[in-house]
Design an enzyme around this catalytic site. Sequence first.
Site: not given
Ligand code: HSE
Length: 306
Positions: A128, A181
Site C-alpha cells: 500500500e 491518493t
Molecule cells: N483514507 C485515505 C484517504 C484513503 O482518504 O486519503 C485510502 O487509504
Amino acid sequence: MNNIKVFSPASVSNVCCGFDVLGFSIEGIGDDIFIQKSNTKGIKIRRVTGYEIPIDEKKNTACVSAKALLDYLNINQGFDIEINKNIKPGSGIGSSAASAVGAVYGINKILGSPLEKEQLLKFAMQGEFISSKTAPADNVASALYGGLILVNNRENYKVIKLPVPEDLLAVVHHPLIEIKTSKSRSVLPKTIDINLASQQLASMGGFIHSLHTENFDLMRLILKDYLVEQYRADQVPLFHEIKKIAVARNVICCSISGSGPSIFSLVNGYEKANELKLICDKTFSKSNIKFNSYITGLNSGGVRII
Ligand code: HSE
C-alpha cells in the site's frame, strides 16, 4: 499446496466520519489473484488482465507485499502471480489494497498458514505504501477482514470489526477517472481547528453507537465529515450533483469514498438503494462520464479462496 486462487474485495474508506480509520468491503467487486509456486527465486507478475497496473516487482503492490512477507518468514521459495485487475487504480475503492491483501493472504495459505490473519496486515501495508507513502490501513483492513472495520494506524494496526445492521446498504458510484491518493491527500490541511476535531469525535462516537443500537435516525443525524470532504469535493466529477440528489432523498449520508473519485451513500433498505442507484446512474449517463455503480451490504466477506 502449489497454487491458489483468491478473491480480494474493493472497499469504501473513511465512511464520512472516520478519516483513515473506518472502511467496509464491497460485495463481489474485487481482484482475482492466481498464485503458484515457481522454480525460480523471487515474485514475478506473469500476467495482468483487466485494468493496467505496473508489473515491475518493485512497483507492483502485490509483489512488494508478498516479498515483505517472505523476507519476514525467511523463505526463499519463488512465486508467480496472475492478477485479473477488476478495480481501476486511483478509484477510491481500495485498488492497491485489494492486490496487496490478495497476495499476502494467498501466499500465507500456500505456505500452510504460518501467520494469523491479523499478522498479515503489516505486510500488505508495505504494498500500500507504494501507492501513497502516507497510506493508512483503512482499505487494507477492510479487504483483509471484510465487513465494517475500525483500524488504529498507530497501535500496530489493531482492527475492530463493527456490528452492521442488516438493512444498512451502500450505493457506490465510481466515475472511471483516476485520482492519485497522494494528490488527494496533498490538498488536505496539515492542522485542524480543535472545534472541528471535537465535532468529528462526536460524529464518530454517535455513529458507533447507532450501529450497536441499529438506530438509523441517529446515524442520519450524526454521520458527517467535518475534516476532509470539503477540500476534495471539487476534484470529484458530479460529486455536488450526486450529493444533492442523495440528500433530497433523505439518505443516511453521502460522501467521497476514500480519496475519490468514487462516491457512496448509505441507505436503509434495498428499495431505497436501488432507486438512488438508478437516478444517479441517469445523472452520470447524461454527463457522458463513464462509470460503474454498485449496491453493497456493509457486512460482506473479506479476502477468500475461490
Ligand atoms: N483514507 C485515505 C484517504 C484513503 O482518504 O486519503 C485510502 O487509504
